[in-house]
Design a protein around this motif. Structure first.
Motif, PDB file in Angstrom:
ATOM      1  N   ARG A 192       6.181  28.789  23.425  1.00 41.94           N
ATOM      2  CA  ARG A 192       5.654  30.135  23.171  1.00 41.94           C
ATOM      3  C   ARG A 192       6.784  31.158  23.066  1.00 41.94           C
ATOM      4  O   ARG A 192       6.767  32.034  22.194  1.00 41.94           O
ATOM      5  CB  ARG A 192       4.669  30.538  24.255  1.00 41.94           C
ATOM      6  CG  ARG A 192       3.993  31.889  23.987  1.00 41.94           C
ATOM      7  CD  ARG A 192       2.866  32.152  24.952  1.00 41.94           C
ATOM      8  NE  ARG A 192       3.334  32.300  26.327  1.00 41.94           N
ATOM      9  CZ  ARG A 192       2.515  32.414  27.374  1.00 41.94           C
ATOM     10  NH1 ARG A 192       1.197  32.376  27.202  1.00 41.94           N
ATOM     11  NH2 ARG A 192       3.001  32.548  28.591  1.00 41.94           N
ATOM     12  N   HIS A 249      -1.299  31.384  23.330  1.00 42.24           N
ATOM     13  CA  HIS A 249      -1.528  32.755  23.783  1.00 42.24           C
ATOM     14  C   HIS A 249      -2.723  32.866  24.727  1.00 42.24           C
ATOM     15  O   HIS A 249      -3.019  33.956  25.219  1.00 42.24           O
ATOM     16  CB  HIS A 249      -1.707  33.663  22.577  1.00 42.24           C
ATOM     17  CG  HIS A 249      -0.526  33.656  21.648  1.00 42.24           C
ATOM     18  ND1 HIS A 249       0.695  34.204  21.978  1.00 42.24           N
ATOM     19  CD2 HIS A 249      -0.368  33.129  20.402  1.00 42.24           C
ATOM     20  CE1 HIS A 249       1.546  34.034  20.974  1.00 42.24           C
ATOM     21  NE2 HIS A 249       0.923  33.387  20.013  1.00 42.24           N
ATOM     22  N   ASP A 250      -3.404  31.756  24.981  1.00 37.85           N
ATOM     23  CA  ASP A 250      -4.576  31.768  25.861  1.00 37.85           C
ATOM     24  C   ASP A 250      -4.197  31.701  27.336  1.00 37.85           C
ATOM     25  O   ASP A 250      -5.077  31.823  28.196  1.00 37.85           O
ATOM     26  CB  ASP A 250      -5.500  30.586  25.540  1.00 37.85           C
ATOM     27  CG  ASP A 250      -6.120  30.689  24.157  1.00 37.85           C
ATOM     28  OD1 ASP A 250      -6.141  31.810  23.603  1.00 37.85           O
ATOM     29  OD2 ASP A 250      -6.575  29.655  23.630  1.00 37.85           O
ATOM     30  N   PHE A 251      -2.919  31.494  27.648  1.00 37.40           N
ATOM     31  CA  PHE A 251      -2.508  31.274  29.030  1.00 37.40           C
ATOM     32  C   PHE A 251      -1.715  32.467  29.544  1.00 37.40           C
ATOM     33  O   PHE A 251      -0.840  32.998  28.863  1.00 37.40           O
ATOM     34  CB  PHE A 251      -1.676  29.988  29.121  1.00 37.40           C
ATOM     35  CG  PHE A 251      -2.360  28.789  28.517  1.00 37.40           C
ATOM     36  CD1 PHE A 251      -3.436  28.197  29.164  1.00 37.40           C
ATOM     37  CD2 PHE A 251      -1.970  28.295  27.284  1.00 37.40           C
ATOM     38  CE1 PHE A 251      -4.091  27.114  28.602  1.00 37.40           C
ATOM     39  CE2 PHE A 251      -2.618  27.215  26.707  1.00 37.40           C
ATOM     40  CZ  PHE A 251      -3.691  26.620  27.378  1.00 37.40           C
ATOM     41  N   ASP A 252      -2.041  32.876  30.768  1.00 39.91           N
ATOM     42  CA  ASP A 252      -1.391  34.037  31.366  1.00 39.91           C
ATOM     43  C   ASP A 252      -0.031  33.707  31.967  1.00 39.91           C
ATOM     44  O   ASP A 252       0.842  34.575  32.064  1.00 39.91           O
ATOM     45  CB  ASP A 252      -2.286  34.651  32.450  1.00 39.91           C
ATOM     46  CG  ASP A 252      -3.577  35.222  31.880  1.00 39.91           C
ATOM     47  OD1 ASP A 252      -3.560  35.669  30.717  1.00 39.91           O
ATOM     48  OD2 ASP A 252      -4.591  35.213  32.602  1.00 39.91           O
ATOM     49  N   GLU A 253       0.165  32.470  32.375  1.00 39.84           N
ATOM     50  CA  GLU A 253       1.395  32.086  33.046  1.00 39.84           C
ATOM     51  C   GLU A 253       2.575  32.123  32.073  1.00 39.84           C
ATOM     52  O   GLU A 253       2.423  31.874  30.870  1.00 39.84           O
ATOM     53  CB  GLU A 253       1.278  30.679  33.632  1.00 39.84           C
ATOM     54  CG  GLU A 253       0.170  30.503  34.656  1.00 39.84           C
ATOM     55  CD  GLU A 253      -1.170  30.177  34.014  1.00 39.84           C
ATOM     56  OE1 GLU A 253      -1.271  30.226  32.758  1.00 39.84           O
ATOM     57  OE2 GLU A 253      -2.120  29.877  34.756  1.00 39.84           O
ATOM     58  N   ASP A 254       3.760  32.405  32.592  1.00 42.94           N
ATOM     59  CA  ASP A 254       4.976  32.310  31.789  1.00 42.94           C
ATOM     60  C   ASP A 254       5.472  30.874  31.713  1.00 42.94           C
ATOM     61  O   ASP A 254       6.044  30.458  30.696  1.00 42.94           O
ATOM     62  CB  ASP A 254       6.084  33.186  32.380  1.00 42.94           C
ATOM     63  CG  ASP A 254       5.796  34.667  32.259  1.00 42.94           C
ATOM     64  OD1 ASP A 254       5.117  35.071  31.290  1.00 42.94           O
ATOM     65  OD2 ASP A 254       6.227  35.431  33.147  1.00 42.94           O
TER      66      ASP A 254
END
Length: 228
Positions: A91, A178-183
């Motif tokens: 990402r 882009h669906d995941f909040d974690e880095d």
């Protein structure tokens, strides 16, 4: 979205802890197999598909890999202050990679047979697939323990199970990242999302493959290369 990938991501950021003392002073992608750094074997596969935008992610001993890749027409995605894992790393590199889908390739395997990226390109169907993974039948894999990662049905769709080992090469759509909040997260969570919609597929590699993630894999990989 273009039907054929126009970019490739080389994963080269890891610590290489399974290599023990060999990675104390160098990153795993620079460990030599048959006289050449692992990452050069990976670049051979990518270069055969040029023109492509090629990106490598860096973290551990990043300066050494950056120096080695100078002049290779490879953009660099530096992960600081912490490593982002495969999902987070991919990402973070999207601004360099451009529109999806993309090839991704691990830099710690040796392929003895057809170019896996060419095979993936030739079998990619974006209407049916969100990702197409190159997987290795157990009997054709060297340097890898375990019963496998996936089970495949007659249509090529895969589920978690035994029988096929993920070889570290794929084509994947990246919008789901882009669906995941974690880095920091693994591509496994994106694959699980695709599995829920029956859109995760695999090709069975027709050649032989070796995991060079540990010291014993070096001799095994050199044996495969010598037999080609």
């Amino acid at each position: 979205m273009t039907a054929t990938p126009q970019a490739a991501m080389l994963f080269a950021a890891g610590f290489g802890t399974r290599m023990g003392a060999l990675t104390k002073d160098r990153p795993k992608p620079l460990i030599k197999v048959s006289g050449r750094p692992l990452i050069d074997h990976a670049l051979d596969l990518v270069d055969a598909l040029r023109p492509l935008r090629v990106v490598a992610n860096l973290h551990y001993r990043a300066d050494q890999i950056a120096d080695h890749l100078a002049g290779h027409d490879v953009a660099l995605s530096l992960e600081e202050p912490r490593i982002l894992d495969t999902g987070g790393g991919l990402r973070a590199a999207l601004p360099l990679l451009g529109p999806e889908p993309v090839f991704t390739l691990n830099s710690d395997a040796i392929w003895a047979g057809p170019n896996p990226l060419k095979l993936l390109r030739d079998h990619w169907d974006p209407d049916e697939m969100d990702a197409l993974l190159m997987c290795i039948p157990i009997g054709q894999a060297f340097g890898h323990a375990g019963s496998g990662d996936f089970t495949q049905d007659s249509a090529g769709r895969i589920t978690r199970g035994a029988g096929l080992i993920y070889g570290g090469a794929q084509i994947i759509k990246t919008n789901g990242l882009h669906d995941f909040d974690e880095d920091v997260f693994s591509l496994n969570v994106l694959w699980d999302q695709m599995l829920q919609h029956n859109r995760l597929f695999a090709l069975s590699y027709p050649g032989r493959w070796c995991d060079v993630g540990h010291p014993e894999g070096i001799d095994l990989a050199e044996g495969l290369i010598a037999d080609v």
